[in-house]
Write a protein that holds these residues in place. Structure first.
Motif, PDB file in Angstrom:
ATOM      1  N   VAL A  12       0.837  -1.200   0.000  1.00  0.00           N
ATOM      2  CA  VAL A  12       0.000   0.000   0.000  1.00  0.00           C
ATOM      3  C   VAL A  12       0.874   1.254   0.000  1.00  0.00           C
ATOM      4  CG1 VAL A  12      -1.717   1.304   1.290  1.00  0.00           C
ATOM      5  CG2 VAL A  12      -1.923  -1.176   1.109  1.00  0.00           C
ATOM      6  N   GLY A  13       1.940   1.210   0.783  1.00  0.00           N
ATOM      7  CA  GLY A  13       2.848   2.354   0.859  1.00  0.00           C
ATOM      8  C   GLY A  13       3.475   2.653  -0.493  1.00  0.00           C
ATOM      9  N   THR A  14       3.941   1.599  -1.172  1.00  0.00           N
ATOM     10  CA  THR A  14       4.613   1.807  -2.461  1.00  0.00           C
ATOM     11  C   THR A  14       3.678   2.424  -3.488  1.00  0.00           C
ATOM     12  OG1 THR A  14       5.846  -0.208  -1.977  1.00  0.00           O
ATOM     13  CG2 THR A  14       6.051   0.693  -4.196  1.00  0.00           C
ATOM     14  N   ILE A  15       2.511   1.824  -3.657  1.00  0.00           N
ATOM     15  CA  ILE A  15       1.616   2.303  -4.718  1.00  0.00           C
ATOM     16  C   ILE A  15       1.145   3.726  -4.412  1.00  0.00           C
ATOM     17  CG2 ILE A  15      -0.466   1.189  -3.741  1.00  0.00           C
ATOM     18  CD1 ILE A  15       0.204   1.560  -7.461  1.00  0.00           C
ATOM     19  N   TRP A  16       0.858   3.974  -3.144  1.00  0.00           N
ATOM     20  CA  TRP A  16       0.399   5.328  -2.789  1.00  0.00           C
ATOM     21  C   TRP A  16       1.492   6.359  -3.036  1.00  0.00           C
ATOM     22  CZ3 TRP A  16      -3.566   7.976  -3.104  1.00  0.00           C
ATOM     23  CH2 TRP A  16      -4.809   7.546  -2.674  1.00  0.00           C
TER      24      TRP A  16
ATOM     25  N   MET C  81       1.648  -5.973  -6.507  1.00  0.00           N
ATOM     26  CA  MET C  81       1.485  -5.781  -5.062  1.00  0.00           C
ATOM     27  C   MET C  81       0.245  -4.942  -4.777  1.00  0.00           C
ATOM     28  SD  MET C  81       5.183  -5.449  -3.255  1.00  0.00           S
ATOM     29  CE  MET C  81       5.464  -3.765  -3.737  1.00  0.00           C
ATOM     30  N   ALA C  82       0.056  -3.905  -5.593  1.00  0.00           N
ATOM     31  CA  ALA C  82      -1.102  -3.024  -5.381  1.00  0.00           C
ATOM     32  C   ALA C  82      -2.398  -3.800  -5.592  1.00  0.00           C
ATOM     33  CB  ALA C  82      -1.045  -1.834  -6.335  1.00  0.00           C
ATOM     34  N   ALA C  83      -2.442  -4.639  -6.639  1.00  0.00           N
ATOM     35  CA  ALA C  83      -3.661  -5.398  -6.914  1.00  0.00           C
ATOM     36  C   ALA C  83      -3.960  -6.371  -5.780  1.00  0.00           C
ATOM     37  CB  ALA C  83      -3.518  -6.153  -8.237  1.00  0.00           C
ATOM     38  N   VAL C  84      -2.910  -7.042  -5.288  1.00  0.00           N
ATOM     39  CA  VAL C  84      -3.103  -7.989  -4.180  1.00  0.00           C
ATOM     40  C   VAL C  84      -3.608  -7.233  -2.948  1.00  0.00           C
ATOM     41  CG1 VAL C  84      -1.916  -9.542  -2.581  1.00  0.00           C
ATOM     42  CG2 VAL C  84      -1.448  -9.676  -5.029  1.00  0.00           C
ATOM     43  N   ALA C  85      -3.010  -6.082  -2.680  1.00  0.00           N
ATOM     44  CA  ALA C  85      -3.431  -5.294  -1.517  1.00  0.00           C
ATOM     45  C   ALA C  85      -4.876  -4.822  -1.678  1.00  0.00           C
ATOM     46  CB  ALA C  85      -2.508  -4.097  -1.327  1.00  0.00           C
ATOM     47  N   ARG C  90      -8.368  -4.155   3.757  1.00  0.00           N
ATOM     48  CA  ARG C  90      -9.050  -2.877   3.881  1.00  0.00           C
ATOM     49  C   ARG C  90      -8.012  -1.903   4.386  1.00  0.00           C
ATOM     50  NH1 ARG C  90     -14.373  -3.006   6.505  1.00  0.00           N
ATOM     51  NH2 ARG C  90     -15.586  -4.675   5.563  1.00  0.00           N
ATOM     52  N   PHE C  91      -7.947  -0.737   3.787  1.00  0.00           N
ATOM     53  CA  PHE C  91      -7.026   0.266   4.318  1.00  0.00           C
ATOM     54  C   PHE C  91      -7.545   1.643   3.976  1.00  0.00           C
ATOM     55  CE2 PHE C  91      -5.442  -1.394   0.292  1.00  0.00           C
ATOM     56  CZ  PHE C  91      -5.353  -0.247  -0.477  1.00  0.00           C
ATOM     57  N   LYS C  94      -8.635   3.285   0.268  1.00  0.00           N
ATOM     58  CA  LYS C  94      -8.685   2.194  -0.711  1.00  0.00           C
ATOM     59  C   LYS C  94      -9.546   2.553  -1.930  1.00  0.00           C
ATOM     60  CE  LYS C  94     -10.177  -2.590  -1.101  1.00  0.00           C
ATOM     61  NZ  LYS C  94     -10.229  -3.879  -0.427  1.00  0.00           N
ATOM     62  N   THR C  95     -10.725   3.114  -1.666  1.00  0.00           N
ATOM     63  CA  THR C  95     -11.617   3.504  -2.763  1.00  0.00           C
ATOM     64  C   THR C  95     -10.954   4.559  -3.643  1.00  0.00           C
ATOM     65  OG1 THR C  95     -13.334   3.244  -1.110  1.00  0.00           O
ATOM     66  CG2 THR C  95     -14.007   4.080  -3.240  1.00  0.00           C
ATOM     67  N   LEU C  96     -10.297   5.490  -2.982  1.00  0.00           N
ATOM     68  CA  LEU C  96      -9.617   6.559  -3.703  1.00  0.00           C
ATOM     69  C   LEU C  96      -8.519   5.985  -4.591  1.00  0.00           C
ATOM     70  CD1 LEU C  96      -9.556   9.655  -3.930  1.00  0.00           C
ATOM     71  CD2 LEU C  96      -7.772   9.647  -2.197  1.00  0.00           C
ATOM     72  N   LEU C  97      -7.780   5.026  -4.045  1.00  0.00           N
ATOM     73  CA  LEU C  97      -6.688   4.409  -4.790  1.00  0.00           C
ATOM     74  C   LEU C  97      -7.236   3.712  -6.030  1.00  0.00           C
ATOM     75  CD1 LEU C  97      -3.686   3.754  -4.904  1.00  0.00           C
ATOM     76  CD2 LEU C  97      -4.138   1.714  -3.567  1.00  0.00           C
ATOM     77  N   ASN C  98      -8.316   2.948  -5.819  1.00  0.00           N
ATOM     78  CA  ASN C  98      -8.986   2.267  -6.924  1.00  0.00           C
ATOM     79  C   ASN C  98      -9.359   3.257  -8.020  1.00  0.00           C
ATOM     80  OD1 ASN C  98      -9.833  -0.223  -7.809  1.00  0.00           O
ATOM     81  ND2 ASN C  98     -10.882  -0.651  -5.876  1.00  0.00           N
ATOM     82  N   GLY C  99      -9.967   4.363  -7.609  1.00  0.00           N
ATOM     83  CA  GLY C  99     -10.389   5.375  -8.570  1.00  0.00           C
ATOM     84  C   GLY C  99      -9.205   6.007  -9.284  1.00  0.00           C
TER      85      GLY C  99
END
Lengths: 284, 370, 258
Positions: A12-16, C81-85, C90-91, C94-99
């Motif tokens: 999560v940290g990396t992608i963000w 990694m992002a797709a698996v996460a 839940r973090f 998450k919705t924002l990241l998806n968008g």
């Protein structure tokens, strides 16, 4: 629990971090740049102004803007008119053959648009294939000026972008529940009514997605205008490029780019609304 | 404190956000027993399994497995295995490799591994399918692989989350018997979750009937069915008729109860006072139907007059929907009985006048619940 | 009935013809033994030989291959990694990241190009290898995420719990269950990223400098000067690379592990 999930925090940290640094930050900078003044030796001077946005309405640029919007809209409509029946037939094809037919659309989807635009040049040149054929058939006595015309640009953009229209349309049409059409028939609806009242509303998200993937690039693909339309500045894309690389007016280029982003936001909003409507009350 | 319980839940509660799914659950599971958690969806039965497996953490209370507190232990370190409702077989591995997954992680290798996996597959009659992928198996076969994959680890307890719900009726019946036999043979404690009361009754040593995060009753299938402790259990475990009554005379354990203007003398383990309102619960098969010409006038005075509203032929039985003259609707099941001349002919007609009573002592009397 | 069927087939053929005819002509003429005219003068490998003999072109092609390989690899690691996460946890945000992933995929290339140009200029990064690499990774990530996410969403959602139930640790679950099942989608994501990088004109146009030339931009500058058989040959080679990558990627994405 947190200590047992190092993977989660790394991922999560990396992608963000990446997206914040290379997607959010640069786009925020474009917005900021669009309201700055042009600098003397720097690209920007740090003073607030809306001059760049006002210049977009200057008749000189406004005509480029409107021409580009018109070309993009025409391209989108043409792709939709060609692509919708095509995607419909594709979705109806027997499952065994469908995979191959679909693959034949996916290949051009991934193929370099530049290479495909260049292929178009070969066809349209003064001594290109189309002219040669028409001359050979005796339908014309001297070559037509096909290249460096507006129709050439439209043809080129349709050629480059048609797969981007077909694939989302296909995805929407394939998902369409055949029983709904049968139910509409059963309730006495005619073919036109079914198309207008059932098929179109349910595939609207696909239509908008396709329009988004066609319309936005059609505003920006400066090399299509360069190769097929000649040296004229025809698209917003050419305008933006020239501001950044020739005229060196970055605030103005940023304002034009921000306008594209605004259009994208508008289309995404439309997509969101239509897909909500299409999915409402469907399956639980 | 020592007990023979392999699993013990003490005052376990669990909530998701503001929605409480388990309220103060206390439960002891004996070693080697087949215990079923029975209840409607959303009653918390699956949550208990997930707490035991370690996929969820309880908000409060203790969970002991073989006397050890499990709360801090992640699922991979618990000596418990699960058979998932969807089977959750690894699609990229063969049947053999699916079953070998657990033992491999425990360091079993070579001939030992081969033998253990094949033994597990033999147990579920799938030794010939070890090279296949899960995608190439039928639903029933996938189910067996899931069971083999779990029992090959020789767990202390096997958790089964509605494992039969995806199978068709016939296969489900066959698997019920097989599962029960397997459990006896292995001697492993089974905790089985289902919403199907018939399945629960036919397979279990004990059944815990759950509702809204609570255990309503824990007992043998017979206790649950014949002496439900409350209306929920009575109604959830099979069809049941409810008659309303009022206690008029007390002579424990006997009570005179006024039901529809008739006094009946019934036995109950509950203590009632004169004037208490009660529900009398009667299973459809315990109701007796008298046709108009049957019985003497004297007998008939104790019966309830009624009319047949509907007749449902079901092959081995005939179900009648009866409307009592005071308006209550009852459902009854009449068996074809070749020895009893009186009932051999079950050709009831809708609208036909009848009289109803029941085999006394087969009813259950519960305090009235509003 | 059969007229209708014939009309349908004719329409499909017409559109496929529109999509493929120009490319076909390009490929055919790359083998034509005539420098200037479109008249067919017989088969030749000369134009391909000319490409092979051009050391500058080799350097540019190697540059492109290097950028494509590196950017596809980094994008695949981050995107997977992002797709698996996104699938498992839940973090916050998450919705924002998806968008954001979808917005990034839809962003017109020119908008992304100038945005990154402004960023790199502000950071005083010299335009060249590094800026190009960062840009290519950025536009490839969403495609990897979508490719992996669409496969992972098709899985039984209890598979991960099943692995843990059988005694697998977090790492063992990733290594023995998640990764092998995702492998086709991960590989497909890599191939598609590679293709995107090899073919990108618009973003690269803004974020690279004269110090580091890549193939699509080289082709662009050549094409602006006119049609030559060498360009035909080069474009045909590019088409070949894309075609093989896409075919393998599609085969991988179609495989559902049964």
């Amino acid at each position: 629990m947190k200590t047992r999930e190092p993977f989660k925090w790394v991922a999560v940290g990396t992608i963000w971090t990446w997206l914040a640094l290379f997607a959010l930050l640069p786009n925020a900078m474009v917005l900021v740049a669009s309201v700055l003044e042009r600098g003397q030796d720097q690209f920007f001077a740090f003073a607030f102004t809306l001059a760049s946005y006002r210049r977009l309405l200057d008749p000189l640029y406004l005509s480029v803007l409107l021409d580009s919007l018109y070309l993009a809209a025409l391209t989108t409509v043409l792709c939709l008119l060609i692509g919708y029946p095509f995607a419909y037939l594709l979705a109806q094809a027997p499952a065994r053959r469908r995979a191959l037919l679909l693959l034949l659309v996916i290949i051009p989807f991934w193929t370099s648009s530049l290479v495909r635009t260049y292929a178009m040049v070969i066809l349209l040149k003064t001594n290109g294939l189309i002219n040669q054929m028409l001359l050979g058939l005796g339908w014309i006595s001297e070559p037509l000026e096909l290249l460096y015309t507006t129709p050439a640009v439209i043809a080129g953009m349709c050629y480059a972008l048609l797969p981007f229209m077909i694939l989302p349309l296909y995805a929407a049409l394939e998902k369409l529940d055949r029983r709904l059409i049968e139910a509409a028939h059963d309730l006495g609806a005619g073919r036109v009514t079914i198309f207008r009242r059932v098929i179109i509303p349910l595939t609207l998200p696909g239509i908008i997605a396709g329009a988004m993937l066609t319309f936005l690039p059609a505003l920006g693909m400066f090399y299509v205008a360069d190769l097929l339309g000649g040296a004229k500045t025809m698209l917003v894309g050419n305008l933006i490029r020239d501001q950044f690389l020739a005229a060196r007016d970055w605030p103005f280029g940023s304002a034009a780019s921000a306008m594209l982003t605004g259009l994208m936001a508008l289309l995404m909003w439309a997509y969101y609304q239509s897909s909500r409507r299409a999915n409402r009350g469907a399956l639980p | 404190m020592k007990s023979d319980a392999v699993i013990e839940l003490r005052n376990v509660s669990k909530a998701y956000e503001r929605h409480t799914v388990l309220r103060n659950i206390n439960l002891q599971v004996r070693a080697g027993e087949f215990l079923t958690l029975l209840g409607p969806s959303g009653c918390g039965k699956t949550t208990i399994l997930r707490l035991l497996a370690g996929f969820e953490q309880a908000d409060s209370g203790e969970i002991l497995i073989a006397g050890r507190d499990m709360r801090a232990l992640p699922p991979e370190q618990r000596h418990i295995n699960t058979v998932f409702q969807s089977y959750a077989l690894f699609p990229h591995l063969t049947v053999f490799e699916n079953v070998a997954f657990g033992p491999r992680l425990q360091g079993v290798r070579g001939a030992d591994l081969q033998e253990r996996v094949l033994e597990a597959l033999r147990m579920v009659k799938l030794e010939d399918y070890s090279a296949r992928r899960p995608g190439q198996l039928s639903g029933g076969q996938q189910q067996r692989v899931a069971i083999a994959r779990a029992v090959v680890n020789r767990p202390l307890v096997l958790l089964l989350d509605e494992p039969l719900s995806a199978l068709d009726y016939k296969l489900r019946k066959a698997m019920q018997i097989e599962l029960k036999q397997l459990q006896r043979r292995l001697g492993i404690t089974f905790i089985f979750v289902t919403h199907d009361q018939e399945e629960a009754l036919s397979m279990s040593d004990r059944v815990a009937v759950m509702n809204a995060g609570r255990i309503e009753q824990l007992g043998t299938p017979r206790q649950i069915y014949e002496t439900p402790e409350n209306l929920f259990v009575a109604r959830f475990v099979g069809e049941i008729n409810t008659l309303f009554g009022r206690v008029v005379a007390v002579d424990p354990p006997y009570y005179d109860i006024c039901v529809h203007e008739r006094i009946v003398r019934l036995k109950s383990k509950f203590i009632f006072a004169s004037g208490d309102r009660v529900n009398i619960l009667i299973r459809p098969e315990d109701l007796r139907i008298w046709r108009e010409h049957e019985g003497s006038d004297e007998e008939r005075a104790t019966l309830f007059p009624a009319a047949v509203e509907d007749v449902v032929y079901k092959g081995s039985t005939v179900d009648l929907i009866i409307r009592l003259d005071n308006g209550d609707r009852l459902s009854t099941t009449q068996f074809f009985n070749e020895d009893d001349q009186a009932i051999v002919n079950l050709d009831f007609q809708p609208g036909e006048r009848v009289f109803v009573d029941w085999v006394h002592d087969w009813e259950v009397i519960l305090p009235h619940e509003d | 009935m059969s007229v209708k069927r014939a009309a349908r087939i004719a329409y499909l053929l017409l559109i496929y013809g529109f999509l493929y005819l120009p490319i076909l002509v390009l490929v055919v003429y790359s083998f034509n033994d005539s420098k200037y005219s479109l008249e067919w003068r017989g088969l030749t490998w000369d134009w391909y030989q000319a490409l092979l003999d051009d050391p500058d072109l080799w350097q540019v092609a190697l540059n492109s291959a290097l950028i494509a390989t590196l950017s596809a690899t980094v994008a695949t690691v981050i995107g997977t990694m992002a797709a698996v996460a996104l699938y498992r946890y839940r973090f916050f945000g998450k919705t924002l990241l998806n968008g954001l992933v979808f917005v990034l995929m839809l962003t017109p290339d020119i908008v992304m190009g100038i945005a990154l140009l402004i960023l790199f200029t502000s950071l005083s990064l010299p335009l060249g290898f590094w800026t190009l690499l960062l840009a290519h990774i950025t536009f490839s990530i969403p495609f990897v995420v979508v490719s992996v996410l669409s496969r992972i969403s098709g899985f039984d959602r209890y598979l991960i719990e099943a692995a843990k139930d059988l005694g697998a640790s977090e790492f063992q679950t990733f290594r023995r269950v998640l990764l092998p099942m995702l492998a086709p989608a991960v590989l497909a994501g890599w191939l598609l990223s590679f293709t995107l990088s090899m073919d990108d004109v618009m973003v690269s146009f803004f974020v690279t400098g004269p110090s580091f030339e890549i193939l699509p931009l080289k082709i662009y500058s050549m094409v602006r000067l006119g049609v030559t058989p060498e360009i035909n040959a080069l474009c045909t080679l590019m088409l070949g690379v894309t075609l093989s990558m896409v075919l393998v990627a599609q085969a991988l994405l179609r495989d559902r592990g049964t």
